[in-house]
Design an enzyme around this catalytic site. Sequence first.
Site, PDB file in Angstrom:
ATOM      1  N   GLY A 102       2.338  -0.386 -14.997  1.00  0.00           N
ATOM      2  CA  GLY A 102       1.954   0.655 -15.947  1.00  0.00           C
ATOM      3  C   GLY A 102       0.481   0.753 -16.255  1.00  0.00           C
ATOM      4  O   GLY A 102       0.103   1.217 -17.340  1.00  0.00           O
ATOM      5  N   SER A 103      -0.388   0.367 -15.302  1.00  0.00           N
ATOM      6  CA  SER A 103      -1.820   0.465 -15.619  1.00  0.00           C
ATOM      7  C   SER A 103      -2.270   1.926 -15.724  1.00  0.00           C
ATOM      8  O   SER A 103      -3.148   2.248 -16.529  1.00  0.00           O
ATOM      9  CB  SER A 103      -2.666  -0.306 -14.602  1.00  0.00           C
ATOM     10  N   ASN A 104      -1.675   2.813 -14.945  1.00  0.00           N
ATOM     11  CA  ASN A 104      -2.022   4.239 -15.091  1.00  0.00           C
ATOM     12  C   ASN A 104      -1.511   4.789 -16.421  1.00  0.00           C
ATOM     13  O   ASN A 104      -2.190   5.587 -17.080  1.00  0.00           O
ATOM     14  CB  ASN A 104      -1.445   5.059 -13.928  1.00  0.00           C
ATOM     15  N   LEU A 138       8.969   4.622  -8.547  1.00  0.00           N
ATOM     16  CA  LEU A 138       9.297   4.351  -7.138  1.00  0.00           C
ATOM     17  C   LEU A 138      10.569   5.047  -6.660  1.00  0.00           C
ATOM     18  O   LEU A 138      10.993   4.836  -5.524  1.00  0.00           O
ATOM     19  CB  LEU A 138       9.413   2.846  -6.915  1.00  0.00           C
ATOM     20  N   LYS A 139      11.171   5.853  -7.507  1.00  0.00           N
ATOM     21  CA  LYS A 139      12.401   6.549  -7.105  1.00  0.00           C
ATOM     22  C   LYS A 139      12.096   8.021  -6.887  1.00  0.00           C
ATOM     23  O   LYS A 139      11.125   8.559  -7.426  1.00  0.00           O
ATOM     24  CB  LYS A 139      13.459   6.405  -8.200  1.00  0.00           C
ATOM     25  N   ASN A 195       2.139  13.635  -9.588  1.00  0.00           N
ATOM     26  CA  ASN A 195       2.197  12.257  -9.123  1.00  0.00           C
ATOM     27  C   ASN A 195       0.790  11.822  -8.725  1.00  0.00           C
ATOM     28  O   ASN A 195      -0.033  12.649  -8.325  1.00  0.00           O
ATOM     29  CB  ASN A 195       3.122  12.186  -7.902  1.00  0.00           C
ATOM     30  N   HIS A 232      -1.166   9.192  -6.102  1.00  0.00           N
ATOM     31  CA  HIS A 232      -0.900   8.395  -4.900  1.00  0.00           C
ATOM     32  C   HIS A 232      -2.198   7.703  -4.460  1.00  0.00           C
ATOM     33  O   HIS A 232      -3.248   8.344  -4.421  1.00  0.00           O
ATOM     34  CB  HIS A 232      -0.379   9.313  -3.781  1.00  0.00           C
ATOM     35  N   ASP A 234       6.204  12.369  -1.719  1.00  0.00           N
ATOM     36  CA  ASP A 234       4.730  12.366  -1.593  1.00  0.00           C
ATOM     37  C   ASP A 234       4.175  13.668  -1.015  1.00  0.00           C
ATOM     38  O   ASP A 234       3.237  13.670  -0.203  1.00  0.00           O
ATOM     39  CB  ASP A 234       4.255  11.180  -0.713  1.00  0.00           C
ATOM     40  N   GLU A 288      -8.138   5.723  -9.833  1.00  0.00           N
ATOM     41  CA  GLU A 288      -6.926   6.367 -10.354  1.00  0.00           C
ATOM     42  C   GLU A 288      -7.039   6.509 -11.874  1.00  0.00           C
ATOM     43  O   GLU A 288      -6.754   7.554 -12.444  1.00  0.00           O
ATOM     44  CB  GLU A 288      -5.684   5.534 -10.018  1.00  0.00           C
TER      45      GLU A 288
HETATM   46  C1  GRF Z   1      -0.611   3.252  -8.407  1.00  0.00           C
HETATM   47  O1  GRF Z   1      -1.380   2.756  -7.357  1.00  0.00           O
HETATM   48  C2  GRF Z   1      -0.205   4.683  -8.140  1.00  0.00           C
HETATM   49  O2  GRF Z   1      -1.117   5.378  -7.351  1.00  0.00           O
HETATM   50  C3  GRF Z   1       1.084   4.522  -7.387  1.00  0.00           C
HETATM   51  O3  GRF Z   1       1.703   3.413  -7.948  1.00  0.00           O
HETATM   52  C4  GRF Z   1       0.731   2.534  -8.509  1.00  0.00           C
HETATM   53  C5  GRF Z   1       1.145   2.313  -9.925  1.00  0.00           C
HETATM   54  O4  GRF Z   1       0.371   1.367 -10.566  1.00  0.00           O
HETATM   55  N1  GRF Z   1       1.864   5.742  -7.424  1.00  0.00           N
HETATM   56  P1  GRF Z   1       0.492   1.174 -12.151  1.00  0.00           P
HETATM   57  O5  GRF Z   1       1.964   0.814 -12.437  1.00  0.00           O
HETATM   58  O6  GRF Z   1       0.101   2.449 -12.798  1.00  0.00           O
HETATM   59  O7  GRF Z   1      -0.407   0.040 -12.480  1.00  0.00           O
END
Ligand code: GRF
Length: 208
Positions: free
Chosen positions: A14-16, A92-93, A109, A111, A152, A181
């Site tokens: 969940g860093s994003n 991831l789903k 999304n 990527h 994707d 990101e």
């Molecule tokens: C990120 O690299 C994003 O681009 C991809 O999954 C990863 C998720 O990382 N879709 P986080 O869980 O947000 O740290």
Amino acid sequence: MGKLDLCVFASGRGSNFSALLEAIDDGRLKADVRLLVSNNPEAGALTLAKKYRIPAEIISRDSFSTRDQFVEKLLTTLNHYQVNFIVLAGYLKKIPKEVISDYRHHIVNIHPALLPAFGGKGMYGHHVHEAVLKAGCKVTGVTVHIIDEVYDHGPIVAQKCIPVENQDTPETLAARVLKYEHLMYWEVLQLFAEDRVQVRGQQVFIRV
Ligand code: GRF
């Protein structure tokens, strides 16, 4: 589109999600996160949701006997929390086609590569960066795109090129990409909040 009432879907650390919450907190991104959905009870994103007092639901296909029940649960939950925009942040789903069609052009999304290269099933996490290095690419990057029914795939809203260095390992490359990101996702979402994103076929135009 006015205010973004977001649902974030996340399966992992969940860093994003965290970077988006910070952008909302300090006023860079005008949005409300109304809900976090995860398929994974161990997701770090759930801990973050708790910290920020954001409602979280664990909705996993495995907990339902039929696909229809699973899809129904997703749709009623999104409706219940009055979500008008969905952000995938390490989910991831595959998003069911019924959800995509109800939220057409309102699901994005992020990527960790330059789509359409290095995307598709199995291309997540370190697999992406390993493939980029193996292919000998001199640049990689970040893509933010609107999703469609193909994994994707969908209209690209923004991309950032990032150099691949001689000494890179999948880990060093992943870290460099992830930093961008975090810098990029909120900015792209703010374009939606300001109603500046126009989609024509596979092309996206940003109003200035
Ligand atoms: C990120 O690299 C994003 O681009 C991809 O999954 C990863 C998720 O990382 N879709 P986080 O869980 O947000 O740290």
